[in-house]
Design a protein around this motif. Structure first.
Motif, short mmCIF file in Angstrom:
data_model
loop_
_atom_site.label_atom_id
_atom_site.label_comp_id
_atom_site.label_asym_id
_atom_site.label_seq_id
_atom_site.Cartn_x
_atom_site.Cartn_y
_atom_site.Cartn_z
N PRO A 268 0.78 -1.24 0.00
CA PRO A 268 0.00 0.00 0.00
C PRO A 268 0.81 1.28 0.00
O PRO A 268 0.37 2.28 -0.57
CB PRO A 268 -0.84 -0.12 1.28
CG PRO A 268 -0.93 -1.58 1.54
CD PRO A 268 0.36 -2.16 1.08
N GLY A 269 1.98 1.30 0.66
CA GLY A 269 2.71 2.55 0.64
C GLY A 269 3.82 2.64 1.64
O GLY A 269 4.29 1.63 2.19
N VAL A 270 4.23 3.89 1.90
CA VAL A 270 5.36 4.19 2.77
C VAL A 270 4.97 5.34 3.69
O VAL A 270 4.42 6.35 3.24
CB VAL A 270 6.60 4.58 1.93
CG1 VAL A 270 7.68 5.21 2.80
CG2 VAL A 270 7.14 3.37 1.17
N ILE A 271 5.25 5.19 4.98
CA ILE A 271 5.04 6.23 5.98
C ILE A 271 6.36 6.35 6.73
O ILE A 271 6.74 5.44 7.48
CB ILE A 271 3.89 5.89 6.93
CG1 ILE A 271 2.60 5.66 6.15
CG2 ILE A 271 3.70 6.99 7.97
CD1 ILE A 271 1.48 5.06 6.98
N LEU A 272 7.08 7.46 6.54
CA LEU A 272 8.44 7.54 7.07
C LEU A 272 8.79 8.99 7.40
O LEU A 272 8.77 9.86 6.52
CB LEU A 272 9.44 6.99 6.05
CG LEU A 272 10.92 7.05 6.43
CD1 LEU A 272 11.21 6.26 7.70
CD2 LEU A 272 11.78 6.53 5.26
N ALA A 273 9.12 9.24 8.67
CA ALA A 273 9.47 10.59 9.10
C ALA A 273 10.70 10.55 10.00
O ALA A 273 11.08 9.52 10.54
CB ALA A 273 8.30 11.24 9.84
N ASP A 274 11.29 11.72 10.16
CA ASP A 274 12.42 11.92 11.06
C ASP A 274 11.97 11.62 12.49
O ASP A 274 11.03 12.25 13.00
CB ASP A 274 12.88 13.38 10.93
CG ASP A 274 14.12 13.70 11.76
OD1 ASP A 274 14.55 12.85 12.56
OD2 ASP A 274 14.64 14.82 11.59
#
Length: 441
Positions: free
Chosen positions: A374-380
């Protein structure tokens, strides 16, 4: 969210007794249906002359014929005028003869600066044809030209502008770049950048690199009843921007985009709703680039994506994270996330530093038969996403292994994240997913 309309100059012009109609062919002598270099330059000169002489109340008419022109069309300081494109402006394929600055940078096909109460319209379906094709597109051409390719249509410092019933095709580089906006409406205007008739985004078609669709920076924007099919960002919010509504649209390419943001940009109060996406490469796409200085913060906040249907997305349906892009000839390297990640071993994808997502709502989104996860969720992790909500975000008709029905990465999200409304799958880094996992132990 409030709807912001550009003031329609036609109502004002009806009150101006001194209004003139300037016919590009009859009054200025532009030559239709001739693709010679001499005519391209002559027609371009006549367009520039026409803009230079326009006064409030005037209408420039480009009749329903094909006019071949050289790039470098420029206009400044227009107010209360109408530019009516009933025909087609076909821009030159002569890359070596393209007009350039003193330092070698190519000029845009068309550039407008300092506009107030201006309408771009057509009695039918006016066309801007950039003839990207063999002249400017492809991976080999990218190695030659890199980013030094002409944008089809640039506008800067514009107030109360209306764009309607136009068709933009085959831009050499970005189709549009509209900056310094305060009041813009785009309606019933489409963009098509394709190398073949293949209704998808294979490697060959993606070679039409950087052919962004509607790229807008500013405030008080309404884009509706329009379509984009291209090989890069489709409907795009750039730079420090606020109060924009994109609705009743169709998109296929690199998606409904906010970014690439960095360098202390601040984006707020943006809505995408009522969207159909057929075999799009990316769907929802929010991205930070590298480069935010220490001690500063780039912010994307108060964002809504709702009522979106994606039919067979080809790469990532939902991407909230770093920009997956390259800004050099070494296009395999991540800046900050490689274009080749995760398909090629060794390609890397890292969260952009000092970028903050907060108050993000993804609602009533259907992802039908995706080719990928489904996707990518990526944060600092130093600035995790705050108040990220998935409400009714569902993957249907999944053909892959059930174990893989999960986001490729989910990291850098704080405890305020929530999945409601039957969201399936629940991203693995959301608190509900962690709770469900503990119950299974």
């Amino acid at each position: 969210m409030a709807i912001f309309r550009a003031l329609h100059p036609l109502a004002l012009l009806a009150c101006l007794s001194a209004a003139r109609v300037i016919d590009l062919e009859k009054d200025l002598g532009a030559k239709p249906e001739d693709a010679s270099e001499a005519t391209e330059r002559f027609n371009g000169q006549k367009l520039n002359e026409s803009f230079a002489q326009m006064q409030p109340g005037d209408r420039l008419l480009i009749p329903a014929k094909r006019f071949h022109v050289m790039g470098g069309i420029q206009a400044r300081n227009l107010s209360d005028v109408v530019i009516q494109l009933d025909g087609t402006l076909v821009f030159s394929e002569r890359t070596k003869d393209w007009p350039r600055t003193a330092t070698g940078g190519v000029l845009a096909c068309m550039r407008f600066e300092n506009l107030v109460n201006v309408t771009f319209t057509s009695a039918g379906r006016g066309t801007l044809d950039g003839q990207g094709g063999a002249a400017w597109w492809g991976f080999i051409r990218y190695l030659v030209h890199e980013e030094n390719r002409p944008r089809l249509w640039e506008m800067s410092q514009i107030k109360n502008v209306l764009v309607e019933r136009l068709f933009l095709k085959n831009a050499p580089y970005w189709t549009t770049s509209f900056g310094g906006v305060d009041g813009l409406e785009i309606r019933e205007s489409d963009i098509l950048n394709e190398r073949t008739k293949h209704k998808g985004h294979d490697v060959y078609n993606l070679g039409a690199l950087n052919t962004d669709g509607w790229d807008i920076s500013g405030t008080n924007v309404w884009v509706h009843h329009s379509k984009v099919w291209n090989q890069d960002d489709c409907f795009t919010v750039k730079g420090t921007s606020s109060n924009m509504l994109f609705e009743n649209i169709e998109a296929s390419g690199l998606g409904l985009t906010i970014g690439s943001e960095g360098g202390n940009d601040h984006v707020s109060n943006i809505t995408f709703r009522n969207v159909y996406m057929d075999r799009t490469f990316k769907g929802i796409y929010m991205k930070f680039r590298d480069g935010t200085p220490e001690g500063q913060l780039t912010i994307i906040e108060n964002i809504t994506y709702e009522n979106i249907y994606m039919k067979e997305p080809e790469q990532w349906a939902i991407w909230i994270g770093p920009a997956q892009q390259s800004d050099s000839r070494e296009f395999w390297k991540g800046h900050p996330c490689s274009l080749l990640w995760p398909a090629v071993p060794g390609a890397t994808c890292s969260a952009a530093q000092r970028g903050l997502y907060r108050n993000i709502l993804i609602k009533n989104v259907t992802v039908d038969n995706p080719k990928n996860q489904p996707g990518v969720i990526l944060a600092d992790k130093a600035y995790p996403m705050q108040n990220l909500t998935f409400d009714g975000v569902k993957v249907i008709n999944w053909k892959g292994n059930k174990k893989n029905l999960q986001y490729k990465i989910c990291d850098g999200v704080d405890a305020t994240a929530k999945a409601i409304g039957g969201t399936d799958p629940v991203p693995s880094c959301f608190p509900q997913a962690e709770a469900e996992s503990s119950l299974l132990v």
